[in-house]
Design an enzyme around this catalytic site. Structure first.
Site, PDB file in Angstrom:
ATOM      1  CG  HIS A 177      -6.817  -2.783   3.044  1.00 55.51           C
ATOM      2  ND1 HIS A 177      -6.055  -1.650   2.869  1.00 55.51           N
ATOM      3  CD2 HIS A 177      -8.017  -2.518   2.474  1.00 55.51           C
ATOM      4  CE1 HIS A 177      -6.766  -0.729   2.235  1.00 55.51           C
ATOM      5  NE2 HIS A 177      -7.965  -1.224   1.985  1.00 55.51           N
ATOM      6  CG  HIS A 191      -8.691  -3.136  -2.673  1.00 59.30           C
ATOM      7  ND1 HIS A 191      -9.707  -2.430  -3.294  1.00 59.30           N
ATOM      8  CD2 HIS A 191      -8.417  -2.469  -1.531  1.00 59.30           C
ATOM      9  CE1 HIS A 191     -10.015  -1.382  -2.553  1.00 59.30           C
ATOM     10  NE2 HIS A 191      -9.252  -1.377  -1.477  1.00 59.30           N
ATOM     11  CG  ASP A 240      -2.092   0.960   1.047  1.00 60.94           C
ATOM     12  OD1 ASP A 240      -3.232   0.483   0.905  1.00 60.94           O
ATOM     13  OD2 ASP A 240      -1.870   2.191   1.043  1.00 60.94           O
TER      14      ASP A 240
HETATM   15  P1  5GP Z   1      -9.743   1.375   0.102  1.00 59.42           P
HETATM   16  O1  5GP Z   1      -9.772   2.731   0.777  1.00 59.42           O
HETATM   17  O2  5GP Z   1     -10.492   1.434  -1.218  1.00 59.42           O
HETATM   18  O3  5GP Z   1     -10.138   0.231   0.956  1.00 59.42           O
HETATM   19  O4  5GP Z   1      -8.211   1.102  -0.214  1.00 59.42           O
HETATM   20  C1  5GP Z   1      -7.509   1.697  -1.257  1.00 59.42           C
HETATM   21  C2  5GP Z   1      -6.060   1.649  -0.854  1.00 59.42           C
HETATM   22  O5  5GP Z   1      -5.280   1.851  -2.016  1.00 59.42           O
HETATM   23  C3  5GP Z   1      -5.641   2.733   0.151  1.00 59.42           C
HETATM   24  O6  5GP Z   1      -5.122   2.106   1.316  1.00 59.42           O
HETATM   25  C4  5GP Z   1      -4.580   3.539  -0.597  1.00 59.42           C
HETATM   26  O7  5GP Z   1      -3.513   3.945   0.225  1.00 59.42           O
HETATM   27  C5  5GP Z   1      -4.133   2.572  -1.678  1.00 59.42           C
HETATM   28  N1  5GP Z   1      -3.686   3.212  -2.903  1.00 59.42           N
HETATM   29  C6  5GP Z   1      -4.333   4.204  -3.580  1.00 59.42           C
HETATM   30  N2  5GP Z   1      -3.632   4.542  -4.677  1.00 59.42           N
HETATM   31  C7  5GP Z   1      -2.525   3.750  -4.684  1.00 59.42           C
HETATM   32  C8  5GP Z   1      -1.419   3.628  -5.577  1.00 59.42           C
HETATM   33  O8  5GP Z   1      -1.301   4.323  -6.594  1.00 59.42           O
HETATM   34  N3  5GP Z   1      -0.476   2.702  -5.267  1.00 59.42           N
HETATM   35  C9  5GP Z   1      -0.573   1.908  -4.147  1.00 59.42           C
HETATM   36  N4  5GP Z   1       0.413   1.030  -3.954  1.00 59.42           N
HETATM   37  N5  5GP Z   1      -1.610   1.977  -3.300  1.00 59.42           N
HETATM   38  C10 5GP Z   1      -2.567   2.906  -3.560  1.00 59.42           C
END
Ligand code: 5GP
Length: 117
Positions: free
Chosen positions: A105, A103, A34
């Site tokens: 975590h 996705h 992340d």
């Molecule tokens: P969500 O909030 O949808 O559960 O998780 C999305 C995750 O993707 C977040 O933890 C954020 O930090 C990560 N993320 C967003 N953009 C990028 C990126 O360009 N590269 C990486 N490696 N992680 C990302």
């Protein structure tokens, strides 16, 4: 402004258009670190298909792929944080989901109480 028809950030990473720290890659999933880690080990395990917005859709549409995602998370946790980990699927914007390409975590390596990614 978000565009629901545009490829997700994860599809662009999978396509190689955006760099990422890739820790695992096979024909069905990719795992990356992340960009804003919330634990010493914070991975995202992402199906390569963009057909499912969240884990509820994935479970209904392709349970074998969900099982593969969980097995991948487990084996990466064995490798990187002693096999103990938290698996989080934010589901819906109000629950903190920001990328609508399913996705998981994977959080490990020493977690603070109450950590939810
Ligand atoms: P969500 O909030 O949808 O559960 O998780 C999305 C995750 O993707 C977040 O933890 C954020 O930090 C990560 N993320 C967003 N953009 C990028 C990126 O360009 N590269 C990486 N490696 N992680 C990302």
């Amino acid at each position: 402004m978000s565009d629901d028809t545009a490829p997700s950030i994860f599809s662009r990473i999978i396509a190689g258009e955006i760099p990422a720290d890739i820790v695992f890659d096979d024909d069905r999933v990719i795992a990356i670190r992340d960009i804003a880690p919330q634990a010493p080990v914070h991975l995202l395990v992402i199906p390569k298909t963009d057909a499912y917005r969240d884990v509820v859709e994935l479970a209904a549409g392709d349970p074998a792929l969900l099982a593969h995602l969980v097995a991948t998370a487990s084996s990466l946790a064995d490798e990187l944080c002693g096999g103990q980990f938290r698996l989080v699927f934010n589901t819906g914007a109000e629950a903190g989901q920001t990328v609508f390409h399913v996705h998981a975590h994977v959080l490990g390596g020493g977690l603070e109480e109450g950590h939810l990614a």
